[in-house]
Design a protein around this motif. Structure first.
Motif, PDB file in Angstrom:
ATOM      1  N   ARG A 151       0.788  -1.237  -0.041  1.00 51.45           N
ATOM      2  CA  ARG A 151       0.106   0.425  -0.329  1.00 51.45           C
ATOM      3  C   ARG A 151       0.910   1.018  -0.177  1.00 51.45           C
ATOM      4  O   ARG A 151       0.664   2.127  -0.497  1.00 51.45           O
ATOM      5  CB  ARG A 151      -0.335   0.315   1.276  1.00 51.45           C
ATOM      6  N   GLN A 155       2.210   1.997  -3.394  1.00 53.82           N
ATOM      7  CA  GLN A 155       0.553   2.261  -4.084  1.00 53.82           C
ATOM      8  C   GLN A 155       0.335   3.425  -3.831  1.00 53.82           C
ATOM      9  O   GLN A 155       0.081   3.758  -4.865  1.00 53.82           O
ATOM     10  CB  GLN A 155      -0.383   0.799  -4.300  1.00 53.82           C
ATOM     11  N   GLY A 156       1.027   3.473  -2.727  1.00 53.31           N
ATOM     12  CA  GLY A 156       0.476   5.562  -2.350  1.00 53.31           C
ATOM     13  C   GLY A 156      -0.439   5.721  -1.895  1.00 53.31           C
ATOM     14  O   GLY A 156      -1.483   6.667  -2.114  1.00 53.31           O
ATOM     15  N   THR A 157      -0.762   4.253  -1.339  1.00 51.66           N
ATOM     16  CA  THR A 157      -2.396   4.519  -0.902  1.00 51.66           C
ATOM     17  C   THR A 157      -2.578   4.950   0.916  1.00 51.66           C
ATOM     18  O   THR A 157      -3.605   4.430   1.514  1.00 51.66           O
ATOM     19  CB  THR A 157      -3.154   3.240  -1.518  1.00 51.66           C
ATOM     20  N   LEU A 158      -1.448   4.514   1.013  1.00 49.05           N
ATOM     21  CA  LEU A 158      -1.092   4.940   2.105  1.00 49.05           C
ATOM     22  C   LEU A 158       0.543   5.574   2.984  1.00 49.05           C
ATOM     23  O   LEU A 158       1.635   4.733   2.157  1.00 49.05           O
ATOM     24  CB  LEU A 158      -0.403   3.182   2.905  1.00 49.05           C
ATOM     25  N   LYS A 159       0.545   6.583   3.700  1.00 48.70           N
ATOM     26  CA  LYS A 159       2.519   7.129   3.836  1.00 48.70           C
ATOM     27  C   LYS A 159       2.837   6.901   5.048  1.00 48.70           C
ATOM     28  O   LYS A 159       2.648   6.615   6.051  1.00 48.70           O
ATOM     29  CB  LYS A 159       1.585   8.331   3.987  1.00 48.70           C
ATOM     30  N   HIS A 218      -7.044   3.082  10.051  1.00 50.54           N
ATOM     31  CA  HIS A 218      -6.465   1.471   9.631  1.00 50.54           C
ATOM     32  C   HIS A 218      -6.605   0.790  10.461  1.00 50.54           C
ATOM     33  O   HIS A 218      -5.351  -0.039  10.870  1.00 50.54           O
ATOM     34  CB  HIS A 218      -5.206   1.623   8.757  1.00 50.54           C
TER      35      HIS A 218
END
Length: 199
Positions: free
Chosen positions: A142, A145-149, A174
């Motif tokens: 994630r 993929q850039g959906t979680l920092k 989350h």
């Protein structure tokens, strides 16, 4: 809080840490006692066998009885609660206590804050302790993929950064950062030994 759990966590290709504990750490009195691995727990696949146990005293100091080791690993299992969910936070000192080899403790990994911790999620039901690890592989995917920092401190370690309140919000937003406590067979389970003397 078990040898098996943490061997499994750090035997993975990478690990996930938090810059600091998301909340003040305390001792959960519900953890006090002796805990024995359940036969059908995934930890059968890693150390801490049927004759081993974890002993937790009134200060949440854990001593492990592991027949495969000549020493007695020990560490503090302190944690916190957010919205009814319980977590353990293990820093580098606790991890060194668990994996102690009698040698000088290794330095803090490069790029990692000294106060960083890894988290475990747990609950106790009917004298059964269930422990869920961070889903490291899913978190890494994630992040990529850039959906979680999170910050990649090296090729195999990711760090969630922020103030405690930001990290608490991350856990609230989350809950799927962790393996499920129910289902999937990934949660590690131990039972309270009823005949043990509480330390």
């Amino acid at each position: 809080m078990t040898t098996a759990l943490l061997f499994a966590t750090f035997a993975l290709a990478g690990c996930v840490m938090f810059e600091q504990p998301p909340a003040p750490l305390t001792c959960d009195p519900a953890l006090v006692g002796r805990w024995i691995p359940l036969a059908d727990s995934p930890q059968d696949k890693v150390p801490l066998g049927k004759d081993d146990y974890a002993e937790v005293d009134a200060r949440c100091h854990v001593r492990l009885r592991d027949n495969s080791r000549t020493d007695a690993p020990n560490f503090d299992a302190l944690g916190f609660e957010i919205d009814g969910q319980r977590y353990l936070a293990l820093g580098f000192e606790e991890l060194e206590g668990l994996f102690a080899t009698g040698k000088t403790a290794p330095p803090t990994p490069k790029g990692m804050p000294a106060g960083a911790v890894t988290l475990l999620k747990y609950r106790i039901r009917d004298d059964t302790l269930q422990i869920a690890m961070l889903d490291t592989v899913a978190i890494m995917q994630r992040v990529q993929q850039g959906t979680l920092k999170a910050r990649e401190t090296d090729a195999s370690t990711y760090l969630f950064e922020g103030r405690p309140e930001q990290l608490r919000d991350l856990l609230r937003t989350h809950p799927d950062l962790f393996d499920a406590l129910d289902g999937g067979g990934k949660a590690l389970r131990m039972r309270r030994a009823k005949d043990a003397v509480t330390p």
